[in-house]
Design a protein around this motif. Structure first.
Motif, PDB file in Angstrom:
ATOM      1  N   ALA A 119       0.827  -1.213   0.000  1.00 43.91           N
ATOM      2  CA  ALA A 119       0.000   0.000   0.000  1.00 43.91           C
ATOM      3  C   ALA A 119       0.858   1.259   0.000  1.00 43.91           C
ATOM      4  CB  ALA A 119      -0.937  -0.012   1.206  1.00 43.91           C
ATOM      5  N   VAL A 120       1.850   1.325   0.882  1.00 47.26           N
ATOM      6  CA  VAL A 120       2.670   2.539   0.941  1.00 47.26           C
ATOM      7  C   VAL A 120       3.578   2.642  -0.279  1.00 47.26           C
ATOM      8  CG1 VAL A 120       2.551   2.733   3.451  1.00 47.26           C
ATOM      9  CG2 VAL A 120       4.410   1.410   2.419  1.00 47.26           C
ATOM     10  N   ASN A 121       3.986   1.494  -0.836  1.00 47.86           N
ATOM     11  CA  ASN A 121       4.778   1.536  -2.066  1.00 47.86           C
ATOM     12  C   ASN A 121       3.918   2.027  -3.223  1.00 47.86           C
ATOM     13  OD1 ASN A 121       7.493   0.938  -3.066  1.00 47.86           O
ATOM     14  ND2 ASN A 121       6.492  -0.554  -4.398  1.00 47.86           N
ATOM     15  N   ALA A 122       2.685   1.547  -3.282  1.00 48.46           N
ATOM     16  CA  ALA A 122       1.753   1.990  -4.325  1.00 48.46           C
ATOM     17  C   ALA A 122       1.518   3.492  -4.233  1.00 48.46           C
ATOM     18  CB  ALA A 122       0.429   1.238  -4.196  1.00 48.46           C
ATOM     19  N   ASP A 123       1.321   3.979  -3.007  1.00 47.33           N
ATOM     20  CA  ASP A 123       1.075   5.409  -2.809  1.00 47.33           C
ATOM     21  C   ASP A 123       2.294   6.238  -3.202  1.00 47.33           C
ATOM     22  OD1 ASP A 123      -0.354   7.764  -1.714  1.00 47.33           O
ATOM     23  OD2 ASP A 123       1.228   7.691  -0.205  1.00 47.33           O
ATOM     24  N   THR A 124       3.483   5.760  -2.833  1.00 42.29           N
ATOM     25  CA  THR A 124       4.710   6.492  -3.160  1.00 42.29           C
ATOM     26  C   THR A 124       4.936   6.535  -4.663  1.00 42.29           C
ATOM     27  OG1 THR A 124       5.719   5.825  -1.061  1.00 42.29           O
ATOM     28  CG2 THR A 124       7.200   6.607  -2.790  1.00 42.29           C
ATOM     29  N   TRP A 125       4.755   5.410  -5.330  1.00 41.05           N
ATOM     30  CA  TRP A 125       4.930   5.389  -6.788  1.00 41.05           C
ATOM     31  C   TRP A 125       3.919   6.299  -7.472  1.00 41.05           C
ATOM     32  CZ3 TRP A 125       6.821   0.596  -9.827  1.00 41.05           C
ATOM     33  CH2 TRP A 125       7.953   0.058  -9.207  1.00 41.05           C
ATOM     34  N   ALA A 126       2.690   6.323  -6.958  1.00 36.65           N
ATOM     35  CA  ALA A 126       1.669   7.192  -7.549  1.00 36.65           C
ATOM     36  C   ALA A 126       2.055   8.661  -7.398  1.00 36.65           C
ATOM     37  CB  ALA A 126       0.324   6.929  -6.880  1.00 36.65           C
ATOM     38  N   THR A 127       2.581   9.013  -6.229  1.00 43.30           N
ATOM     39  CA  THR A 127       2.987  10.397  -5.985  1.00 43.30           C
ATOM     40  C   THR A 127       4.158  10.802  -6.868  1.00 43.30           C
ATOM     41  OG1 THR A 127       2.243  10.257  -3.685  1.00 43.30           O
ATOM     42  CG2 THR A 127       3.807  12.023  -4.226  1.00 43.30           C
ATOM     43  N   GLU A 128       5.155   9.911  -6.959  1.00 38.36           N
ATOM     44  CA  GLU A 128       6.374  10.244  -7.691  1.00 38.36           C
ATOM     45  C   GLU A 128       6.171  10.231  -9.207  1.00 38.36           C
ATOM     46  OE1 GLU A 128       8.807  11.428  -6.168  1.00 38.36           O
ATOM     47  OE2 GLU A 128       8.391  10.807  -4.111  1.00 38.36           O
ATOM     48  N   LEU A 129       5.355   9.311  -9.706  1.00 42.45           N
ATOM     49  CA  LEU A 129       5.173   9.170 -11.152  1.00 42.45           C
ATOM     50  C   LEU A 129       3.923   9.866 -11.678  1.00 42.45           C
ATOM     51  CD1 LEU A 129       6.184   5.408 -11.564  1.00 42.45           C
ATOM     52  CD2 LEU A 129       7.556   7.423 -12.099  1.00 42.45           C
ATOM     53  N   GLY A 130       2.998  10.183 -10.774  1.00 42.50           N
ATOM     54  CA  GLY A 130       1.770  10.842 -11.196  1.00 42.50           C
ATOM     55  C   GLY A 130       2.002  12.199 -11.836  1.00 42.50           C
ATOM     56  N   VAL A 131       3.131  12.846 -11.471  1.00 46.36           N
ATOM     57  CA  VAL A 131       3.428  14.173 -12.037  1.00 46.36           C
ATOM     58  C   VAL A 131       3.728  14.094 -13.527  1.00 46.36           C
ATOM     59  CG1 VAL A 131       4.281  15.104  -9.859  1.00 46.36           C
ATOM     60  CG2 VAL A 131       5.874  13.961 -11.399  1.00 46.36           C
TER      61      VAL A 131
END
Length: 262
Positions: A119-131
């Motif tokens: 879950a926290v890895n998914a959230d981090t990847w979304a934050t970093e790559l979502g831009v």
């Protein structure tokens, strides 16, 4: 002996992360504590999952640092993680690693640990790559509402796919290390669900502030990037980004527990 080796490994990794500016002093101390429990009680399999999360999230943060330069005024903290961020991202996983000491024959601590990290890895990847999404994100509570990049509660296609990939990576390793491939869809889905729950909290009850000088909504408090004191505009004041991250891991774990207990 394993606990001692875990302690030494945790100290080494925390020190290297501090020198690499991935952790500040408080973050290094917190990482040494959580790492000692996870490495010392869980062993190398548990260490692999934790290090995968930490290394990939730190690498993505550095790789796309330029893409987020204009968004730093929105986030409450920088790329150097402090103790709050370490415990927020790793607190639930550490708890389940500790439970493994009392229930070494049960697979439940491993599933809870993996789901929380997914879950926290998914959230981090979304934050970093979502831009990298070419279009502005949309608010998770109202998909017709377009928001600025980096806004809490904003989701996008690339961010969601990145979230799925981040969760699937942890799920893949958790399945590979145990030889139990039935865990892959369970942990992948649980991790994605935790990440979306993080966005839901960000768009509803997370504490948000406003800078009257820059006229920007932000997570920063008490001072904005420009030095102006920020004003609380919505959300629960105690629910900062660290608690939202903790809730992300907890929700991912709860979803996994729900599926295996039904």
């Amino acid at each position: 002996m394993q606990l001692l080796l875990g302690f030494l490994l945790a100290i080494l990794i925390a020190f290297l992360a501090y020198k690499a500016h991935s952790l500040n002093k408080s973050g290094a101390l917190a990482a040494a504590f959580t790492g000692t429990i996870i490495f010392g009680i869980g062993g190398w399999e548990w260490a692999i999952l934790l290090l995968t999360f930490f290394i990939t999230s730190s690498a993505l943060s550095r790789a796309f640092k330029k893409s987020k330069q204009g968004l730093n005024e929105k986030f409450s903290k920088g790329h150097e993680r402090d103790a709050g961020q370490v415990f927020g991202n790793g607190g639930v996983a550490t708890l389940f690693a500790a439970l493994h000491f009392f229930f070494p024959e049960s697979i439940i601590p491993w599933i809870g640990f993996a789901a929380a990290l997914a879950a926290v890895n998914a959230d981090t990847w979304a934050t970093e790559l979502g831009v990298l999404n070419p279009h502005p994100p949309r608010m998770i509570t109202n998909l017709n509402k377009i928001v600025e990049k980096g806004a809490s509660g904003g989701i996008s296609l690339i961010g969601t796919l990145a979230s799925l990939a981040g969760s699937a990576l942890i799920a893949f390793l958790a399945s590979l290390l145990t030889g139990n491939w039935s865990l892959f869809p369970l942990i992948t889905f649980s991790g994605l669900a935790g990440s979306l729950f993080d966005s839901l909290l960000g768009g509803t009850v997370q504490a948000m502030y406003y800078c009257p000088t820059d006229k920007k909504e932000t997570e920063k408090h008490p001072l904005h990037t420009c030095g102006t004191q920020t004003v609380h505009i919505r959300g629960w004041k105690w629910l900062d980004n660290d608690w939202v991250n903790f809730s992300c891991g907890a929700f991912g774990m709860l979803v996994a527990m729900l599926f295996i207990l039904i």
